[in-house]
Design an enzyme around this catalytic site. Structure first.
Site, PDB file in Angstrom:
ATOM      1  N   SER A  46     -24.567  60.007 -15.886  1.00 10.63           N
ATOM      2  CA  SER A  46     -25.506  60.760 -16.126  1.00 10.63           C
ATOM      3  C   SER A  46     -26.345  60.602 -17.359  1.00 10.63           C
ATOM      4  CB  SER A  46     -25.084  62.166 -16.130  1.00 10.63           C
ATOM      5  OG  SER A  46     -24.747  62.693 -14.681  1.00 10.63           O
ATOM      6  N   LYS A 103     -30.974  68.988 -22.580  1.00 10.26           N
ATOM      7  CA  LYS A 103     -30.717  68.926 -21.132  1.00 10.26           C
ATOM      8  C   LYS A 103     -30.313  70.595 -20.755  1.00 10.26           C
ATOM      9  CE  LYS A 103     -27.644  66.695 -17.729  1.00 10.26           C
ATOM     10  NZ  LYS A 103     -26.747  65.637 -17.652  1.00 10.26           N
ATOM     11  N   SER A 143     -27.674  62.742 -14.064  1.00 12.88           N
ATOM     12  CA  SER A 143     -28.216  64.101 -14.160  1.00 12.88           C
ATOM     13  C   SER A 143     -29.194  64.390 -15.214  1.00 12.88           C
ATOM     14  CB  SER A 143     -26.956  65.118 -14.201  1.00 12.88           C
ATOM     15  OG  SER A 143     -26.271  65.057 -15.129  1.00 12.88           O
TER      16      SER A 143
END
Length: 499
Positions: A209, A110, A185
């Site tokens: 997320s 990420k 996210s």
């Protein structure tokens, strides 16, 4: 004549294409099924010398070249670095060196997690060219376990919001419907898994997320207990809101990867003193007679009927596992105070100075949250902290009677990719960009471990996630029942057509 420069996407894909023909050993065929092997099986084949690290990398680079331009999941690709690492991994194996559990497996991190020598933008123009000199602990531990970094996955600006778009790279699209959001996210991470772009991906979770994008993309997401994957550099070292973790195409894959990144760290005060290897154990278990609490409405939280229909239909699934299912839920009212205030406080502490210096660089929703945090008084924070403690105690007491709490991961299915955030659900209007995700951040506020498992699809073919919450620090137990549910339903095996 002026020079025509290639776009970032053309450079990214062109570079990958150039390496595809050079990464795999000469004379060895490329098997298009490699990129949908489970992480567990891929690791087994590599250790058995039936698949090389270079073959695994080449297959994933080819899939990235074919699919990534449609979904925009991987936003920074490092094929040269990955090729060197894959060659070294195969050389290590040839010399019979000790191999880690993730030896030779491609991993995508990420874009909030710092990666040594690889651009980390946080989805912000302020960091679009930032290259860290150190690894985040998750990256460091995966490297140590033998994983090969293939690239970085897209995230909202500073990870704020459960819709993956930013000014640096644009939006990431849902592979099951390219007109929809993938959530966030950890949106790019979930899409990378769903499309076979990487077998191993990392993520983080504050308000959902790791769980929200898993639900929207038909993969498995797991928010570990805080301290399970420690953060020795956290600004608020005693905060229980944010944690790191991973996603997987199956619970077994997720647990296997978690076993490499979990484990204590003396620099983190909330670190859980249990080895990560515990998660590599078999997941099978009997659930006969286990008491399960089924959500009602979380105190008035609106749910789209399509989501409620899919999730409520699984009461019988848990009953078929032997569970005793009763409708019951705790009082989440304290979460309304605790999560909102403590999140705003964290945003103000982290980004307040940057907002002052570069107000134009922040999206309106995050800017508003930072400004809210800057206005907080000491008494505001004290009341929020007290509410947080009240919620924790009441939730743990609730789970003394029930071993698990079941509810939807999200309050609605994936929405239009051009919509920053939903402003209403089932006729209930929202004032804040996080209001549509209470089903996730109510659970975040408790600090308890929670998994999102594929639960089926709406009539339009959009994935729906079932969220399973367990007792305090009983992470493995959550993964066990998530695994049992997964085996009983098999929804996670349905791949998006574009992949």
């Amino acid at each position: 004549m002026s020079e025509i420069k290639p776009t970032r996407r053309e450079v990214l894909l062109g570079t990958a294409a150039a390496f595809i023909m050079n990464v795999a050993p000469e004379g060895q065929a490329m098997d298009s099924s490699i990129y949908f092997l489970s992480a567990v099986e891929m690791a087994r084949l590599i250790r058995a010398k039936k698949l090389s690290a270079r073959e695994a990398l080449a297959a994933h680079l080819k899939q990235i070249e074919r699919v990534n331009s449609k979904v925009n999941a991987i936003v920074t690709l490092v094929p040269e670095m990955a090729a060197d690492a894959a060659a070294k991994a195969d050389e290590m194996q040839a010399h019979k060196e000790t191999l880690g559990p993730l030896h030779g497996l491609p991993v995508a991190h990420k874009d909030l997690l710092e990666t040594r020598g690889i651009r980390t933008t946080y989805g912000s123009p302020l960091f679009k060219d930032y290259v860290p000199t150190e690894d985040n602990i998750v990256v460091e531990r995966m490297r140590r376990a033998g994983a090969i970094i293939i690239g970085k996955t897209n995230t909202p600006e500073f990870g704020a919001g459960s819709q993956t778009f930013n000014k640096v790279f644009g939006a990431t699209r849902n592979p099951y419907d390219l007109t929809k959001t993938c959530g966030g996210s950890s949106g790019g991470a979930a899409v990378s898994l769903a499309c076979g772009l990487a077998p191993v991906v990392s993520g983080t979770d504050t308000g959902g997320s790791l769980r929200n994008p898993a639900a929207f993309c038909n993969v498995v997401g797991f928010r570990p207990s805080v301290g399970r994957v420690p953060n020795p550099k956290a600004a608020f070292a005693w905060s229980t809101l944010t944690t790191s973790g991973c996603l997987g195409r199956s619970v077994a894959d997720l647990a296997y990867v978690l076993s490499t990144i979990a484990g204590p760290d003396s620099r983190a005060p909330l670190s859980i003193n249990e080895p990560g290897e515990l998660f590599a154990r078999p997941l099978d278990r009997s659930f006969k007679g286990v008491r399960v609490a089924w959500f009602a409405d979380l105190g008035g939280v609106p749910f789209d009927p399509r989501v409620r229909t899919v999730v409520d239909g699984h009461r019988k699934t848990f009953e078929s596992l032997g569970c005793i299912v009763e409708q019951a839920e705790p009082d989440f009212a304290p979460a309304e105070i605790a999560f909102r205030v403590l999140r705003a406080l964290a945003s103000a502490n982290t980004y307040g100075v940057q907002l002052h210096n570069h107000p134009e660089a922040f999206k309106d929703t995050l800017k508003g949250e930072i400004e809210e945090g800057l206005r907080l008084t000491g008494m505001d924070v004290a009341r929020a902290d007290a509410a947080h403690g009240q919620l924790w105690r009441s939730f743990q007491a609730f789970l003394e009677k029930y071993e698990y709490f079941i509810l939807p991961t999200t309050q609605l299915p994936a929405f239009d990719v051009d919509t920053p955030y939903p402003t209403e659900i089932a006729g209930v209007k929202f004032d804040n960009y996080i209001d549509w995700m209470k089903s996730c951040w109510y659970i975040s506020a408790t600090g308890n471990p929670a998994a999102s498992v594929p639960g089926g699809f709406t009539s339009e073919g959009l994935p729906v996630g079932v969220q399973i919450v367990g007792r305090n620090k009983e992470d493995f137990s959550v993964l066990q029942i998530a695994h049992a549910f997964e085996q009983a339903t098999d929804f996670g095996k349905k791949r998006p057509s574009i992949a």
